[in-house]
Motif scaffolding. Structure first.
Motif, PDB file in Angstrom:
ATOM      1  N   PHE A  97     -45.845 -23.605  14.688  1.00 50.28           N
ATOM      2  CA  PHE A  97     -46.122 -22.174  14.718  1.00 50.28           C
ATOM      3  C   PHE A  97     -46.335 -21.766  16.169  1.00 50.28           C
ATOM      4  CE2 PHE A  97     -47.272 -23.462  10.468  1.00 50.28           C
ATOM      5  CZ  PHE A  97     -46.819 -22.430   9.677  1.00 50.28           C
ATOM      6  N   ASP A  98     -46.081 -20.488  16.461  1.00 48.11           N
ATOM      7  CA  ASP A  98     -46.234 -20.038  17.845  1.00 48.11           C
ATOM      8  C   ASP A  98     -47.583 -19.395  18.116  1.00 48.11           C
ATOM      9  OD1 ASP A  98     -45.894 -17.694  16.493  1.00 48.11           O
ATOM     10  OD2 ASP A  98     -44.119 -17.031  17.598  1.00 48.11           O
ATOM     11  N   SER A  99     -48.486 -19.455  17.135  1.00 49.85           N
ATOM     12  CA  SER A  99     -49.831 -18.939  17.358  1.00 49.85           C
ATOM     13  C   SER A  99     -50.781 -19.505  16.315  1.00 49.85           C
ATOM     14  CB  SER A  99     -49.853 -17.407  17.289  1.00 49.85           C
ATOM     15  OG  SER A  99     -49.697 -16.966  15.949  1.00 49.85           O
ATOM     16  N   VAL A 100     -52.069 -19.512  16.653  1.00 45.57           N
ATOM     17  CA  VAL A 100     -53.102 -19.933  15.704  1.00 45.57           C
ATOM     18  C   VAL A 100     -53.103 -18.995  14.497  1.00 45.57           C
ATOM     19  CG1 VAL A 100     -55.593 -20.219  15.369  1.00 45.57           C
ATOM     20  CG2 VAL A 100     -54.528 -20.965  17.512  1.00 45.57           C
ATOM     21  N   HIS A 101     -52.966 -17.704  14.766  1.00 45.47           N
ATOM     22  CA  HIS A 101     -52.964 -16.714  13.688  1.00 45.47           C
ATOM     23  C   HIS A 101     -51.857 -16.990  12.680  1.00 45.47           C
ATOM     24  CE1 HIS A 101     -53.136 -12.898  11.599  1.00 45.47           C
ATOM     25  NE2 HIS A 101     -51.865 -12.721  11.861  1.00 45.47           N
ATOM     26  N   ALA A 102     -50.646 -17.236  13.173  1.00 46.75           N
ATOM     27  CA  ALA A 102     -49.506 -17.472  12.274  1.00 46.75           C
ATOM     28  C   ALA A 102     -49.745 -18.710  11.414  1.00 46.75           C
ATOM     29  CB  ALA A 102     -48.231 -17.624  13.085  1.00 46.75           C
ATOM     30  N   CYS A 103     -50.336 -19.740  12.008  1.00 41.40           N
ATOM     31  CA  CYS A 103     -50.611 -20.969  11.270  1.00 41.40           C
ATOM     32  C   CYS A 103     -51.629 -20.717  10.157  1.00 41.40           C
ATOM     33  CB  CYS A 103     -51.109 -22.051  12.228  1.00 41.40           C
ATOM     34  SG  CYS A 103     -51.314 -23.670  11.443  1.00 41.40           S
ATOM     35  N   ILE A 104     -52.696 -20.008  10.475  1.00 41.85           N
ATOM     36  CA  ILE A 104     -53.725 -19.712   9.485  1.00 41.85           C
ATOM     37  C   ILE A 104     -53.176 -18.808   8.376  1.00 41.85           C
ATOM     38  CG2 ILE A 104     -55.923 -18.504   9.124  1.00 41.85           C
ATOM     39  CD1 ILE A 104     -56.818 -19.561  11.830  1.00 41.85           C
ATOM     40  N   GLN A 105     -52.296 -17.863   8.751  1.00 44.33           N
ATOM     41  CA  GLN A 105     -51.699 -16.965   7.767  1.00 44.33           C
ATOM     42  C   GLN A 105     -50.827 -17.712   6.770  1.00 44.33           C
ATOM     43  OE1 GLN A 105     -53.697 -14.202   8.076  1.00 44.33           O
ATOM     44  NE2 GLN A 105     -51.869 -13.041   7.579  1.00 44.33           N
ATOM     45  N   SER A 106     -50.366 -18.908   7.145  1.00 43.12           N
ATOM     46  CA  SER A 106     -49.530 -19.716   6.248  1.00 43.12           C
ATOM     47  C   SER A 106     -50.387 -20.625   5.368  1.00 43.12           C
ATOM     48  CB  SER A 106     -48.561 -20.568   7.068  1.00 43.12           C
ATOM     49  OG  SER A 106     -49.269 -21.612   7.742  1.00 43.12           O
ATOM     50  N   ASP A 107     -51.659 -20.233   5.187  1.00 39.56           N
ATOM     51  CA  ASP A 107     -52.627 -21.002   4.389  1.00 39.56           C
ATOM     52  C   ASP A 107     -53.113 -22.255   5.106  1.00 39.56           C
ATOM     53  OD1 ASP A 107     -52.573 -19.201   2.246  1.00 39.56           O
ATOM     54  OD2 ASP A 107     -50.822 -20.188   1.371  1.00 39.56           O
ATOM     55  N   GLY A 108     -53.017 -22.240   6.426  1.00 37.21           N
ATOM     56  CA  GLY A 108     -53.546 -23.356   7.199  1.00 37.21           C
ATOM     57  C   GLY A 108     -55.020 -23.131   7.511  1.00 37.21           C
ATOM     58  N   ARG A 109     -55.659 -24.149   8.052  1.00 39.23           N
ATOM     59  CA  ARG A 109     -57.063 -24.040   8.440  1.00 39.23           C
ATOM     60  C   ARG A 109     -57.292 -24.811   9.731  1.00 39.23           C
ATOM     61  NH1 ARG A 109     -56.523 -27.990   4.690  1.00 39.23           N
ATOM     62  NH2 ARG A 109     -57.709 -29.931   4.937  1.00 39.23           N
ATOM     63  N   LEU A 110     -58.304 -24.422  10.457  1.00 40.82           N
ATOM     64  CA  LEU A 110     -58.620 -25.070  11.719  1.00 40.82           C
ATOM     65  C   LEU A 110     -59.520 -26.284  11.504  1.00 40.82           C
ATOM     66  CD1 LEU A 110     -59.295 -21.908  13.851  1.00 40.82           C
ATOM     67  CD2 LEU A 110     -57.507 -23.582  14.287  1.00 40.82           C
ATOM     68  N   PRO A 111     -59.500 -27.236  12.451  1.00 41.29           N
ATOM     69  CA  PRO A 111     -60.450 -28.349  12.382  1.00 41.29           C
ATOM     70  C   PRO A 111     -61.876 -27.809  12.398  1.00 41.29           C
ATOM     71  CG  PRO A 111     -58.735 -28.793  14.001  1.00 41.29           C
ATOM     72  CD  PRO A 111     -58.576 -27.359  13.599  1.00 41.29           C
TER      73      PRO A 111
END
Length: 204
Positions: A50-64
């Motif tokens: 992903f090209d941003s943290v936001h885009a990754c989280i929007q794809s149902d991802g989560r941060l450490p």
């Protein structure tokens, strides 16, 4: 072929010039988003990019768990990135293929002529519209002889260009880019757009 690939890669870099590019964010198979500051970033080999943290989280991802501070970055990115990526229309890159040199052969015809491995045949004596030739798909290896079975595709998609800086170009510059022979390749008209995109990714 290597020279063509290098040229196309350089073209993508030129398009991106002057825009702020976020570093790659890796989403692991377990759904964790690893920005470059993550201690697991380099160790994450199998990932979705992903090209941003936001885009990754929007794809149902989560941060450490130890990187909760990045949530504020993700929220801050959202409005700005949405604005930058809105408003794309194909017509903003011109209406159809251009005949910049006025020789009756538009950029589609010229792309077909350049890519054909044999002398092309035209519809009539004016030599404007190509009807047959011999084209080898760089995606499938198929040989196509009927020009009607060919689409001219953009190696660097127009929407990608729009999202990465072309939205601030003049209309004339966008039209020139959309008709640039360096960015045009013949592909089977029956080959799906999703497969085109995958093929481009592999090429670059």
């Amino acid at each position: 072929m290597k020279a063509v690939v290098k040229t196309l890669f350089a073209l993508m870099l030129i398009i991106s010039a002057g825009t702020v590019q976020a570093e790659l964010v890796k989403k692991s198979k377990s759904g964790i988003c690893h920005p470059p500051a993550s201690s697991y970033y380099e160790r994450t080999k199998n990932y979705q990019a992903f090209d941003s943290v936001h885009a990754c989280i929007q794809s149902d991802g989560r941060l450490p768990k130890n990187m909760s501070s990045f949530r504020s970055i993700a929220k801050a990115e959202a409005p700005a990135r949405h604005t930058a990526r809105s408003g794309y229309e194909r017509s903003k890159f011109g209406h159809g293929w251009d005949d910049a040199d006025g020789d009756c052969q538009n950029s589609r015809a010229e792309a077909l002529i350049t890519a054909s491995t044999t002398t092309v045949r035209f519809a009539d004596e004016r030599r404007c519209r190509v009807v047959t030739g011999r084209w080898i798909s760089m995606f499938t290896g198929n040989v196509i002889q009927n020009a009607g079975d060919i689409d001219i595709d953009h190696v660097v998609p127009l929407k990608w260009a729009w999202d990465h800086g072309a939205s601030s170009w003049t209309k004339e510059k966008r039209e020139k880019f959309a008709n640039d022979p360096v960015n045009l390749i013949p592909v089977e008209a029956s080959f799906s757009k999703d497969q085109h995109r995958i093929g481009k990714a592999l090429l670059l």
